[in-house]
Design a protein around this motif. Structure first.
Motif, PDB file in Angstrom:
ATOM      1  N   THR A   1      10.305  -9.699   1.046  1.00  7.36           N
ATOM      2  CA  THR A   1      11.098  -9.608  -0.179  1.00  7.36           C
ATOM      3  C   THR A   1      10.455 -10.385  -1.315  1.00  7.36           C
ATOM      4  O   THR A   1      10.393  -9.903  -2.452  1.00  7.36           O
TER       5      THR A   1
ATOM      6  N   GLY B   1       6.426  -9.254  -4.334  1.00  4.42           N
ATOM      7  CA  GLY B   1       6.998  -9.104  -5.658  1.00  4.42           C
ATOM      8  C   GLY B   1       6.612 -10.207  -6.619  1.00  4.42           C
ATOM      9  O   GLY B   1       6.550  -9.989  -7.827  1.00  4.42           O
ATOM     10  N   GLU B   2       6.350 -11.424  -6.095  1.00  5.65           N
ATOM     11  CA  GLU B   2       6.069 -12.552  -6.973  1.00  5.65           C
ATOM     12  C   GLU B   2       4.576 -12.839  -7.109  1.00  5.65           C
ATOM     13  O   GLU B   2       4.134 -13.353  -8.139  1.00  5.65           O
TER      14      GLU B   2
ATOM     15  N   ASN C   1       7.812  -2.796  -2.331  1.00  9.74           N
ATOM     16  CA  ASN C   1       7.194  -4.091  -2.623  1.00  9.74           C
ATOM     17  C   ASN C   1       5.720  -4.106  -2.228  1.00  9.74           C
ATOM     18  O   ASN C   1       4.876  -4.681  -2.930  1.00  9.74           O
TER      19      ASN C   1
ATOM     20  N   LYS D   1       3.391  -2.666  -4.740  1.00 14.77           N
ATOM     21  CA  LYS D   1       3.017  -3.505  -5.879  1.00 14.77           C
ATOM     22  C   LYS D   1       1.641  -4.125  -5.646  1.00 14.77           C
ATOM     23  O   LYS D   1       0.833  -4.232  -6.577  1.00 14.77           O
TER      24      LYS D   1
ATOM     25  N   LEU E   1      10.574  -1.250 -10.142  1.00 10.85           N
ATOM     26  CA  LEU E   1      10.139  -2.544  -9.610  1.00 10.85           C
ATOM     27  C   LEU E   1      11.019  -3.027  -8.465  1.00 10.85           C
ATOM     28  O   LEU E   1      10.998  -4.217  -8.137  1.00 10.85           O
TER      29      LEU E   1
ATOM     30  N   ALA F   1      12.483  -3.928  -4.759  1.00 17.16           N
ATOM     31  CA  ALA F   1      11.803  -4.585  -3.629  1.00 17.16           C
ATOM     32  C   ALA F   1      11.914  -3.783  -2.350  1.00 17.16           C
ATOM     33  O   ALA F   1      11.039  -3.873  -1.479  1.00 17.16           O
TER      34      ALA F   1
END
Length: 806
Positions: free
Chosen positions: A393, A397-398, A433, A436, A521, A523
């Motif tokens: 999660t 994403g970060e 996710n 990404k 965007l 997740a």
């Protein structure tokens, strides 16, 4: 990027001719023959190293020069700088047949490391690895653990261990294990004494060294590790650092051979055994065999590193070192648990606390921790689901913009696939996710995702995943936009200079786009599909960014991998959904240069593959297919898709494939395709109506002929149309529309189809063969019915020469 001066030196080194090089080698040889070579020899060797390393091909050196390089390298009186340069030049020429180096009589560990680096670069053609390993261990046996210069020897031992682990004897393995125990656990905790400068103000009374400190500045009260800090280090402290760097490789090379994890039966016995509980307590480690004692000390060392990682580092370099050492410590603990399950329970309690502490910080250490819980969670009755959910999660994403973390994360997914088990659904649901990472780092991660896609896709996520793959370049632009809007990004990537102030930065704050951006965007898989056409328009100014263009180039390869996996399990319902999606998304793609044409080529071929897998979808999607062929807009851009749809209609719109097919359906498709072909051929190209590719016209004529052979009332109409087509392409006006080859292909195809229609029974036999006639043997064997029919038609064509174009 090199500086102008460096570029000039490289250019000169590459351009030097063999004759000049031989003269320069003669000069180097004369300098090396002097009793005191001096700085001129060092400068000449530096230039020679630049020459031999500046090109990919091997530069020929004089034999006298090569022999002198080896002699200088072996000479114990030669300055260290010259030996380093000689070893570097000889390594650049490896593998080489004119080397006479040997390490049999080398005593100095520093000189042995240089000679070994040249010998190990030869590729073990003459068992160099074994000879180097034996000599290194003889030097190791002859010195005490705290002896000087042993740190030059450890890299050699480590490389020999990796290249040829089975070349070591049992006593040598035990010796190195004992040495590693001493270096890891019993290094001094006092700082080293700085060397006296010898200046006027130097005092003979040396200052007493202080203790080493922790990364937060506190005085170290436990044993020395790689995370201990100080102004000066002693020899055994340097050996401690080197020992930890080679610890995991040595444990793997010298440990017991067996499966990577205990069997399920062994795990169940382990959980209830008294021995495992007793072994988890402190034992008299000095009574253990060397290898087991090394594991015990390695475990203590890793525990100490985990404890040191909780301290707040005063310098950024120490903070980065903490993260790297923490990752390595967890990997070493994993190896220890694989080799000795008695470490499992002590390790679990340590890693549980570590994971709890790291949950607030998405660090690289979470990956080996997650892999550890996947490997041993079931044996220790620990649920790894929470660890995986947090990992999938937050991390992608970060930290998608970190190339190192992205590669390690995707590699973790691939390496851990056999361990996921019932947690595989977490991986599948997290594909938005994971994409990404792919969108931001598409060139280096494309091959990894090609291997990973078959594990991510299933009947429940196939449609949503196909939308996500088609929108991957748009996702790249959205991630770029997200980073630009972020008030504080800890690790911002380099921006594209061509897009300094995009207008979409301000437009993205519009509430009507917020929901679309959040969906793009997301997740986890949502099970829903949003039409992103407004978002495509918003992000259009970013379509020319280099990162977006690179991502777009990877999408066709990913689509091929996706459909290869989907066709393995797709039923009729899913095939219909995917085919309908292909029709819908033809005109709804993010407008990246060359992207639409590349994707249409893949989609057209995959539409045919879906039809071949489930031929009845042509009848089931009759309404949608009629709408698709009912428009001539964007023929140039979607010509490949239009040709595939028309071919599928002609091939599978038949009662032999689906009994629900009726004459009325055939007539409706015929009229729609006839109107389309008429409009394409009668209208001149313009800005609104582009030129139609000749392949599309040929496919449409063939499809109309196939449909007429199944509904023979249509034969007069298509015969008249084909006759007009032959006349039309022969007239001078439309000839300029297509190239000469395209015009000839259309004329030939119209003639062949018109000839077949003169014999309706043969046309139906050729255009709509039975299932048996569709098998390859009916096309290869000249005595079967289909080749015989085609030969008959060919003879008739030859007789009626008047039908052929002049």
């Amino acid at each position: 990027m090199f500086t102008a001066g460096a570029e000039s030196l490289l250019h000169q080194a590459r351009e030097i001719q063999d004759e000049e090089l031989q003269k320069f080698c003669s000069r180097v040889a004369k300098l090396l023959q002097k009793d005191d070579p001096g700085p001129d020899a060092a400068d000449a060797l530096q230039r020679l190293f630049l020459i031999v390393s500046a090109t990919k091909y091997e530069r020929r050196l004089e034999k006298t020069c090569v022999d002198l390089l080896q002699t200088t390298l072996r000479s114990p009186k030669c300055p260290e700088q010259l030996q380093l340069l000689c070893a570097a030049i000889l390594r650049e020429r490896s593998p080489s047949d004119d080397l006479s180096l040997s390490c049999d009589h080398v005593q100095s560990s520093q000189q042995l490391s240089l000679v070994a680096s040249v010998l190990l670069a030869q590729g073990d053609r003459k068992e160099e690895v074994r000879s180097v390993g034996q000599r290194a261990f003889r030097v190791l046996e002859s010195r005490q653990p705290e002896g000087p210069s042993l740190r030059h020897l450890l890299p050699v031992v480590s490389r020999v261990t990796r290249l040829a682990p089975h070349s070591l004897h049992e006593d040598q393995t035990s010796l190195l294990s004992k040495r590693l125990v001493d270096w890891l656990r019993y290094a001094s905790i006092q700082q080293g004494v700085p060397q006296a400068s010898g200046g006027f103000f130097s005092t003979p009374r040396a200052r007493q060294p202080g203790p080493v400190t922790e990364v937060d500045g506190a005085v170290a009260t436990d044993f020395f590790t790689v995370l201990s800090t100080g102004q000066h280090f002693t020899e055994d402290q340097w050996l401690n650092v080197q020992a930890f760097s080679m610890l995991r490789a040595w444990l793997l090379a010298s440990g017991p051979q067996g499966p990577s994890a205990p069997d399920s039966d062994d795990k169940s016995e382990l959980e209830g055994s008294t021995l495992s509980v007793l072994s988890a307590t402190s034992t008299a480690s000095h009574l253990l065999p060397p290898q087991e004692r090394l594991r015990e000390k390695a475990f203590e060392y890793c525990q100490r590193l985990v404890e040191q990682s909780t301290r707040r580092a005063l310098r950024k370099g120490d903070a980065d070192l903490q993260k790297a050492c923490l990752v390595e410590a967890v990997l070493v603990l994993d190896v220890l648990c694989r080799q000795d399950p008695s470490f499992l329970y002590r390790t679990l309690s340590c890693l549980k606390a570590l994971h709890t502490r790291l949950c607030g910080d998405a660090a690289r250490a979470l990956l080996p921790i997650a892999q550890f819980f996947l490997s041993y969670g079931e044996a220790a009755a620990v649920d790894s689901e929470a660890v995986l959910r947090h990992l999938f999660t937050r991390v992608p994403g970060e930290l998608f913009h970190s190339p190192t973390l992205a590669f390690e994360f995707v590699r973790f997914c691939g390496d851990s696939l056999p361990l996921f088990g019932r947690n595989l659904d977490i991986l599948k649901q997290s594909f938005p996710n994971l994409f990404k990472l792919l969108a931001w780092n598409s060139p280096p991660l494309t091959s990894e995702f090609v291997e990973l896609l078959p594990w991510l896709v299933d009947p429940g996520t196939a449609v949503e995943m196909l939308h996500a793959l088609l929108d991957l370049p748009c996702l790249t632009a959205a991630l770029d936009l997200q980073l630009r809007l972020s008030p504080a990004a800890s690790e911002r990537p380099l921006w594209d200079a061509s897009l300094r102030n995009p207008s979409c930065l301000e437009a993205s704050r519009d509430p009507q786009f917020q929901a679309l951006l959040q969906h793009l965007l997301r997740a986890k898989a949502s099970g829903t599909v949003e039409r992103l056409a407004p978002l495509h328009q918003l992000l259009q100014p970013m379509a020319s960014c280099a990162r977006v263009v690179q991502c777009a180039e990877a999408v066709p390869t990913l689509l091929q991998a996706f459909f290869s996996a989907v066709t393995q399990f797709a039923d009729g319902v899913l095939a219909n959904q995917l085919a309908l999606l292909l029709l819908e998304r033809c005109d709804s793609l993010y407008q990246v240069p060359q992207y639409e044409a590349r994707v249409h080529r893949v989609l057209s071929s995959q539409f045919l593959a879906l039809c071949a897998l489930h031929p009845s979808l042509v009848v089931e999607l009759a309404k949608e297919l009629l709408e698709f062929v009912g428009s001539v807009s964007s023929v140039r851009s979607r010509g490949a898709m239009l040709a595939s749809v028309a071919w599928a209609i002609g091939e599978y719109l038949s009662v032999s494939w689906d009994r629900r097919c009726t004459v009325e359906q055939i007539n409706r498709f015929f009229e729609a395709l006839e109107a389309l072909l008429f409009e394409l051929t009668q209208s001149r190209p313009s800005a609104t109506l582009p030129e139609c590719p000749p392949q599309v016209i040929a496919v449409l004529m063939t499809t109309l002929t196939k449909l007429a052979s199944r509904s023979q009332d249509l034969i007069p109409r298509v015969s008249l149309f084909l006759s007009k087509m032959r006349t039309l392409v022969q007239s001078p006006a439309p000839s300029s529309v297509h190239c000469e080859e395209g015009t000839a292909a259309i004329r030939t195809r119209a003639t062949e189809l018109l000839t077949l229609l003169k014999m309706p029974s043969v046309a139906q036999f050729v255009f709509t063969p039975s299932a048996e006639l569709s098998e390859p043997r009916y096309h290869r064997d000249a005595n079967t019915a289909l080749p015989l029919a085609l030969r008959t038609v060919s003879r008739l064509v030859e007789k009626e020469m008047g039908l052929l174009p002049g």
